[in-house]
Write a protein that holds these residues in place. Structure first.
Motif, PDB file in Angstrom:
ATOM      1  N   MET A  27      34.651  29.857  42.374  1.00  0.00           N
ATOM      2  CA  MET A  27      33.542  30.326  43.193  1.00  0.00           C
ATOM      3  C   MET A  27      32.679  31.282  42.393  1.00  0.00           C
ATOM      4  SD  MET A  27      35.257  33.186  45.710  1.00  0.00           S
ATOM      5  CE  MET A  27      36.226  31.970  46.528  1.00  0.00           C
ATOM      6  N   THR A  28      31.507  31.580  42.894  1.00  0.00           N
ATOM      7  CA  THR A  28      30.628  32.507  42.193  1.00  0.00           C
ATOM      8  C   THR A  28      31.152  33.930  42.344  1.00  0.00           C
ATOM      9  OG1 THR A  28      29.194  32.883  44.100  1.00  0.00           O
ATOM     10  CG2 THR A  28      28.602  31.064  42.612  1.00  0.00           C
ATOM     11  N   SER A  29      30.786  34.769  41.411  1.00  0.00           N
ATOM     12  CA  SER A  29      31.192  36.165  41.483  1.00  0.00           C
ATOM     13  C   SER A  29      30.553  36.860  42.689  1.00  0.00           C
ATOM     14  CB  SER A  29      30.821  36.897  40.188  1.00  0.00           C
ATOM     15  OG  SER A  29      29.440  36.796  39.934  1.00  0.00           O
ATOM     16  N   THR A  30      29.384  36.396  43.106  1.00  0.00           N
ATOM     17  CA  THR A  30      28.724  36.973  44.283  1.00  0.00           C
ATOM     18  C   THR A  30      29.557  36.733  45.533  1.00  0.00           C
ATOM     19  OG1 THR A  30      26.570  36.558  43.284  1.00  0.00           O
ATOM     20  CG2 THR A  30      26.601  36.952  45.654  1.00  0.00           C
ATOM     21  N   ARG A  31      30.048  35.520  45.697  1.00  0.00           N
ATOM     22  CA  ARG A  31      30.880  35.206  46.870  1.00  0.00           C
ATOM     23  C   ARG A  31      32.193  35.989  46.827  1.00  0.00           C
ATOM     24  NH1 ARG A  31      33.826  29.776  48.491  1.00  0.00           N
ATOM     25  NH2 ARG A  31      34.436  30.373  50.583  1.00  0.00           N
ATOM     26  N   LEU A  32      32.793  36.071  45.659  1.00  0.00           N
ATOM     27  CA  LEU A  32      34.026  36.844  45.513  1.00  0.00           C
ATOM     28  C   LEU A  32      33.804  38.294  45.915  1.00  0.00           C
ATOM     29  CD1 LEU A  32      36.998  36.741  44.397  1.00  0.00           C
ATOM     30  CD2 LEU A  32      36.026  37.629  42.287  1.00  0.00           C
ATOM     31  N   SER A  33      32.695  38.859  45.496  1.00  0.00           N
ATOM     32  CA  SER A  33      32.342  40.229  45.824  1.00  0.00           C
ATOM     33  C   SER A  33      32.143  40.422  47.324  1.00  0.00           C
ATOM     34  CB  SER A  33      31.073  40.615  45.058  1.00  0.00           C
ATOM     35  OG  SER A  33      30.568  41.815  45.499  1.00  0.00           O
ATOM     36  N   ARG A  34      31.581  39.435  47.983  1.00  0.00           N
ATOM     37  CA  ARG A  34      31.378  39.526  49.439  1.00  0.00           C
ATOM     38  C   ARG A  34      32.698  39.520  50.196  1.00  0.00           C
ATOM     39  NH1 ARG A  34      26.504  35.274  49.550  1.00  0.00           N
ATOM     40  NH2 ARG A  34      24.866  36.720  48.922  1.00  0.00           N
ATOM     41  N   ILE A  35      33.680  38.797  49.696  1.00  0.00           N
ATOM     42  CA  ILE A  35      34.976  38.700  50.371  1.00  0.00           C
ATOM     43  C   ILE A  35      35.849  39.918  50.092  1.00  0.00           C
ATOM     44  CG2 ILE A  35      37.134  37.379  50.529  1.00  0.00           C
ATOM     45  CD1 ILE A  35      35.431  34.865  49.893  1.00  0.00           C
ATOM     46  N   PHE A  36      35.890  40.360  48.819  1.00  0.00           N
ATOM     47  CA  PHE A  36      36.816  41.421  48.421  1.00  0.00           C
ATOM     48  C   PHE A  36      36.148  42.760  48.129  1.00  0.00           C
ATOM     49  CE2 PHE A  36      39.029  37.486  47.389  1.00  0.00           C
ATOM     50  CZ  PHE A  36      40.249  37.713  48.006  1.00  0.00           C
ATOM     51  N   GLY A  37      34.840  42.802  48.148  1.00  0.00           N
ATOM     52  CA  GLY A  37      34.125  44.031  47.839  1.00  0.00           C
ATOM     53  C   GLY A  37      33.721  44.074  46.373  1.00  0.00           C
ATOM     54  N   PRO A  38      32.683  44.834  46.071  1.00  0.00           N
ATOM     55  CA  PRO A  38      32.145  44.857  44.705  1.00  0.00           C
ATOM     56  C   PRO A  38      33.092  45.452  43.668  1.00  0.00           C
ATOM     57  CG  PRO A  38      31.054  46.472  46.080  1.00  0.00           C
ATOM     58  CD  PRO A  38      31.929  45.661  46.986  1.00  0.00           C
ATOM     59  N   LYS A  39      34.052  46.216  44.124  1.00  0.00           N
ATOM     60  CA  LYS A  39      34.992  46.860  43.198  1.00  0.00           C
ATOM     61  C   LYS A  39      35.825  45.849  42.407  1.00  0.00           C
ATOM     62  CE  LYS A  39      37.803  50.957  43.443  1.00  0.00           C
ATOM     63  NZ  LYS A  39      38.640  51.810  44.261  1.00  0.00           N
ATOM     64  N   VAL A  40      36.046  44.677  42.983  1.00  0.00           N
ATOM     65  CA  VAL A  40      36.869  43.654  42.331  1.00  0.00           C
ATOM     66  C   VAL A  40      36.253  43.188  41.009  1.00  0.00           C
ATOM     67  CG1 VAL A  40      35.849  41.676  43.502  1.00  0.00           C
ATOM     68  CG2 VAL A  40      38.175  41.548  42.720  1.00  0.00           C
ATOM     69  N   LEU A  41      34.954  43.232  40.905  1.00  0.00           N
ATOM     70  CA  LEU A  41      34.306  42.750  39.686  1.00  0.00           C
ATOM     71  C   LEU A  41      34.481  43.698  38.504  1.00  0.00           C
ATOM     72  CD1 LEU A  41      31.015  41.274  41.161  1.00  0.00           C
ATOM     73  CD2 LEU A  41      33.128  40.091  40.555  1.00  0.00           C
ATOM     74  N   GLY A  42      34.833  44.939  38.755  1.00  0.00           N
ATOM     75  CA  GLY A  42      35.023  45.910  37.678  1.00  0.00           C
ATOM     76  C   GLY A  42      36.037  45.448  36.646  1.00  0.00           C
ATOM     77  N   ASP A  43      37.234  45.064  37.082  1.00  0.00           N
ATOM     78  CA  ASP A  43      38.267  44.598  36.154  1.00  0.00           C
ATOM     79  C   ASP A  43      37.847  43.304  35.465  1.00  0.00           C
ATOM     80  OD1 ASP A  43      40.009  46.674  36.486  1.00  0.00           O
ATOM     81  OD2 ASP A  43      41.292  45.651  37.937  1.00  0.00           O
ATOM     82  N   LEU A  44      37.174  42.444  36.192  1.00  0.00           N
ATOM     83  CA  LEU A  44      36.728  41.190  35.571  1.00  0.00           C
ATOM     84  C   LEU A  44      35.757  41.468  34.431  1.00  0.00           C
ATOM     85  CD1 LEU A  44      36.242  38.775  38.586  1.00  0.00           C
ATOM     86  CD2 LEU A  44      37.748  38.458  36.650  1.00  0.00           C
ATOM     87  N   TYR A  45      34.806  42.357  34.650  1.00  0.00           N
ATOM     88  CA  TYR A  45      33.834  42.661  33.599  1.00  0.00           C
ATOM     89  C   TYR A  45      34.481  43.397  32.423  1.00  0.00           C
ATOM     90  CZ  TYR A  45      29.924  41.217  36.517  1.00  0.00           C
ATOM     91  OH  TYR A  45      29.049  40.490  37.274  1.00  0.00           O
ATOM     92  N   LEU A  46      35.416  44.295  32.707  1.00  0.00           N
ATOM     93  CA  LEU A  46      36.024  45.084  31.640  1.00  0.00           C
ATOM     94  C   LEU A  46      37.124  44.352  30.887  1.00  0.00           C
ATOM     95  CD1 LEU A  46      36.216  48.538  33.412  1.00  0.00           C
ATOM     96  CD2 LEU A  46      34.622  47.832  31.627  1.00  0.00           C
ATOM     97  N   ARG A  47      37.957  43.595  31.599  1.00  0.00           N
ATOM     98  CA  ARG A  47      39.115  42.947  30.975  1.00  0.00           C
ATOM     99  C   ARG A  47      39.056  41.429  30.940  1.00  0.00           C
ATOM    100  NH1 ARG A  47      43.401  45.987  34.491  1.00  0.00           N
ATOM    101  NH2 ARG A  47      42.391  47.997  34.412  1.00  0.00           N
ATOM    102  N   GLY A  48      38.182  40.862  31.760  1.00  0.00           N
ATOM    103  CA  GLY A  48      38.107  39.411  31.816  1.00  0.00           C
ATOM    104  C   GLY A  48      39.084  38.789  32.785  1.00  0.00           C
ATOM    105  N   ARG A  49      39.869  39.620  33.447  1.00  0.00           N
ATOM    106  CA  ARG A  49      40.824  39.127  34.444  1.00  0.00           C
ATOM    107  C   ARG A  49      41.130  40.233  35.434  1.00  0.00           C
ATOM    108  NH1 ARG A  49      45.334  36.536  32.597  1.00  0.00           N
ATOM    109  NH2 ARG A  49      44.140  35.830  30.844  1.00  0.00           N
ATOM    110  N   ALA A  50      41.593  39.843  36.610  1.00  0.00           N
ATOM    111  CA  ALA A  50      41.959  40.810  37.643  1.00  0.00           C
ATOM    112  C   ALA A  50      43.044  40.203  38.521  1.00  0.00           C
ATOM    113  CB  ALA A  50      40.748  41.180  38.494  1.00  0.00           C
ATOM    114  N   VAL A  51      43.835  41.053  39.114  1.00  0.00           N
ATOM    115  CA  VAL A  51      44.841  40.621  40.080  1.00  0.00           C
ATOM    116  C   VAL A  51      44.485  41.279  41.407  1.00  0.00           C
ATOM    117  CG1 VAL A  51      47.274  40.657  40.699  1.00  0.00           C
ATOM    118  CG2 VAL A  51      46.610  40.366  38.316  1.00  0.00           C
TER     119      VAL A  51
END
Length: 63
Positions: A27-51
């Motif tokens: 899914m797009t990062s925008t949709r992911l952010s809408r479901i889990f909140g914008p904070k989830v993208l922080g780890d993705l941008y910094l590390r390339g992965r998130a749990v």
């Protein structure tokens, strides 16, 4: 609670791959952010992965 593994889809700048319970969803990062909140993208941008930990309502929104 479900545990989801998130990584970027190679060759893209806004598509995320989620893996959980033997399933894979993209899914797009925008949709992911809408479901889990914008904070989830922080780890993705910094590390390339998130749990993520998701409740049943959030998992239902993924499908």
């Amino acid at each position: 609670m479900h545990e989801l593994s998130c990584t970027w889809v190679p060759g893209t700048t806004n598509v995320v791959r989620l893996r959980f319970n033997g399933r894979t969803i993209e899914m797009t990062s925008t949709r992911l952010s809408r479901i889990f909140g914008p904070k989830v993208l922080g780890d993705l941008y910094l590390r390339g992965r998130a749990v993520l930990r998701a409740d049943a309502a959030q998992v239902a929104k993924l499908t």
